[in-house]
Design an enzyme around this catalytic site. Sequence first.
Site, short mmCIF file in Angstrom:
data_model
loop_
_atom_site.label_atom_id
_atom_site.label_comp_id
_atom_site.label_asym_id
_atom_site.label_seq_id
_atom_site.Cartn_x
_atom_site.Cartn_y
_atom_site.Cartn_z
N GLU A 12 0.79 -1.23 0.00
CA GLU A 12 0.00 0.00 0.00
C GLU A 12 0.83 1.28 0.00
O GLU A 12 0.81 2.05 0.97
CB GLU A 12 -0.99 0.00 1.18
N GLU A 72 -5.53 -8.81 0.83
CA GLU A 72 -6.17 -8.52 2.12
C GLU A 72 -7.64 -8.25 1.87
O GLU A 72 -8.00 -7.50 0.95
CB GLU A 72 -5.61 -7.25 2.78
C1 FCB Z 1 -4.66 -2.27 5.48
C2 FCB Z 1 -3.30 -2.65 6.03
C3 FCB Z 1 -3.34 -3.71 7.07
C4 FCB Z 1 -4.54 -3.58 8.00
C5 FCB Z 1 -5.81 -3.38 7.21
C6 FCB Z 1 -7.04 -3.27 8.07
O1 FCB Z 1 -4.62 -1.00 4.94
O2 FCB Z 1 -2.45 -3.08 4.99
O3 FCB Z 1 -2.11 -3.67 7.77
O4 FCB Z 1 -4.31 -2.61 8.93
O5 FCB Z 1 -5.70 -2.26 6.41
#
Ligand code: FCB
Length: 455
Positions: A173, A353
């Site tokens: 990110e 994620e």
């Molecule tokens: C993302 C992050 C991860 C976590 C999630 C909820 O942006 O990569 O570390 O905090 O959000």
Amino acid sequence: MNASLPLHPRSHFPPDFVWGVATSAFQIEGAATWQGKGESIWDRFCRQPGAIADGSHGDVACDHLNRLDSDLDLIERLGVDAYRFSISWPRVQPDGRGAFNPQGMAFYERLVDGLLQRGIRPYLTLNHWDLPQSLQDSGGWAHRDTCYRFVQYARHMAQALGDRVAAITTHNEPWVMAVLGHESGVFAPGVRNRGTAMQVAHHLLVSHGLALQELRADGCKSRLGIVLNLSPIVPATASEADAAAARLEDGRSVRWYLDPLLRGEYPEDVWHHLGTDAPCVEHGDMELIATPMDFLGVNYYTRSVVSANGSWNAKEHGGPLTDMGWEIVPQGLTQLLRRLQRDWSLPPLYVMENGAAFRDSLQDGRVHDGDRVEYLSSHIDAVGRAIAQGVPVAGYMVWSLLDNFEWASGYAKRFGLVHVDYDSLARTPKDSFHWYRGFLDGQKAQRKLHVGAMA
Ligand code: FCB
């Protein structure tokens, strides 16, 4: 909460689809000063009064460092194909330059070997935000030299672990590190300057491309890529002003990363908008950034609704929200994946994620988190729908294995499939853990059928 699930279009997941679960070093490891670990920018940031909602820090976190074996057993029990974790750069190279710390290196060797012994593929992330503080002291990501320090660290880690990890992600990110870390300043290192943020974003992308080239030249066998946080960006109303605001936001958060990575150019409209805040780009940078990747990681949590006057507020719109206040929009994931395929020429995609924070309560040794089960099942369904429409998605990982340190929100927001009691550090698998395990059993049964049919 109704935990009855929609039917998954199971046939839409190819037999070699990778199912996983994710964490990051700073959020779970603890042991902040253990065996020679250096200070990271998040260790420092947590000490700033008011920076973290509950005043907490990562000194102990989930104490994963001391509980590695039992945490690996939990991952094995979950039945995933892959585990995505990150390396704490200051744990393996305390100052971000110079000597590597053998004890830090040994921890990640144990982690990777422990996964392989359990039949789980390691997915390694080099930079999940915890830059060594001493590099920040000499300018951090705003300073071009940090790119070269990163590449040296990347090469060292790939030489040590590249023969055993399935994939290496350079950065997690970049938008978050650049904009939340250097423009709004709500994340480490807490800088507030748009020009700095854009230079940071550029350096993250340059260091990504450089690392890919160097790792490949070294003969690294792992697949190499980057992970972006992406959302569909939706205008709040049909007005011209909201449409323009949404277009700019899409430019700044989506196209600003995908255009250079996949086309070798920054989007012109955003460049023009930035004026003197546009980054300084050296000759050859754009070619470096566009070095072909083996995969692109996508983190998806919610959509983003934009109004020109900034007045749109998810809470006032009546839709379901997670405990982060984020709207639950599974169809946004299908929409996003389809848009990526429409607008760019893509390497295989992995949802690296996806998950949700809810106010879980531990009662009689159980956590009945039907809301999380529903969130996950509907988002997995959304991925299946994108695949059915031809989008090349190759894997999906739940965020997160454990409840953990949720950055500026501290420990109050719980994303885990496993509940963590922060006093005793006891782990309790939630209903969502058992649900995901059962779902994966179903996938494995399908795979067997597929192999049988092919024989
Ligand atoms: C993302 C992050 C991860 C976590 C999630 C909820 O942006 O990569 O570390 O905090 O959000």
